[in-house]
Scaffold this motif. Sequence first.
Motif, mmCIF file in Angstrom:
data_model
loop_
_atom_site.group_PDB
_atom_site.id
_atom_site.type_symbol
_atom_site.label_atom_id
_atom_site.label_comp_id
_atom_site.label_asym_id
_atom_site.label_seq_id
_atom_site.Cartn_x
_atom_site.Cartn_y
_atom_site.Cartn_z
ATOM 1 N N CYS A 16 16.979 38.367 14.975
ATOM 2 C CA CYS A 16 16.020 37.270 15.047
ATOM 3 C C CYS A 16 14.714 37.754 15.668
ATOM 4 C CB CYS A 16 16.597 36.129 15.880
ATOM 5 S SG CYS A 16 18.111 35.434 15.175
ATOM 6 N N SER A 17 13.677 36.938 15.553
ATOM 7 C CA SER A 17 12.355 37.324 16.051
ATOM 8 C C SER A 17 12.329 37.533 17.564
ATOM 9 C CB SER A 17 11.314 36.279 15.662
ATOM 10 O OG SER A 17 11.608 35.035 16.277
ATOM 11 N N ASP A 18 13.284 36.944 18.289
ATOM 12 C CA ASP A 18 13.345 37.143 19.745
ATOM 13 C C ASP A 18 14.265 38.313 20.102
ATOM 14 O OD1 ASP A 18 15.803 36.042 19.172
ATOM 15 O OD2 ASP A 18 15.674 34.444 20.672
ATOM 16 N N ASP A 19 14.601 39.150 19.103
ATOM 17 C CA ASP A 19 15.419 40.362 19.252
ATOM 18 C C ASP A 19 16.870 40.061 19.617
ATOM 19 O OD1 ASP A 19 15.461 43.135 18.819
ATOM 20 O OD2 ASP A 19 15.461 43.512 20.978
ATOM 21 N N THR A 20 17.346 38.858 19.293
ATOM 22 C CA THR A 20 18.762 38.545 19.455
ATOM 23 C C THR A 20 19.445 38.711 18.103
ATOM 24 O OG1 THR A 20 18.385 36.190 19.033
ATOM 25 C CG2 THR A 20 18.374 36.918 21.355
ATOM 26 N N THR A 45 19.288 29.945 14.550
ATOM 27 C CA THR A 45 18.172 30.728 14.011
ATOM 28 C C THR A 45 16.897 29.916 13.839
ATOM 29 O OG1 THR A 45 18.910 30.366 11.725
ATOM 30 C CG2 THR A 45 19.675 32.372 12.824
ATOM 31 N N ARG A 48 13.700 30.892 15.619
ATOM 32 C CA ARG A 48 13.804 32.323 15.888
ATOM 33 C C ARG A 48 13.452 33.118 14.629
ATOM 34 N NH1 ARG A 48 18.062 30.284 19.269
ATOM 35 N NH2 ARG A 48 17.941 31.184 21.355
#
Length: 86
Positions: A16-20, A45, A48
């Motif tokens: 995801c965009s938050d690096d999760t 998601t 994110r």
Amino acid sequence: MTTTRSPHHHVYVLRCSDDTFYTGYTTDVERRVGEHDAGEGAKYTRGRTPVELVHVESYESRSAAMRREYEIKQLSRAQKERLVES
């Protein structure tokens, strides 16, 4: 009338965009990733996006894919990093 469906069941991992990481199951990876990117996928998601497909595994049965999805979800972040790098 019969419908043709993919005989394969897929487990996928998104970054995801938050690096999760998000792990899911589908019979159509391309469609499902598109749904996530459009904010129509899993609640996790939404917000994110954009997401990046980083890992896919295919199985002949839904039950095997669902078992593997559960296994991946139990991995630590470090173990997931190793999985997606392999």
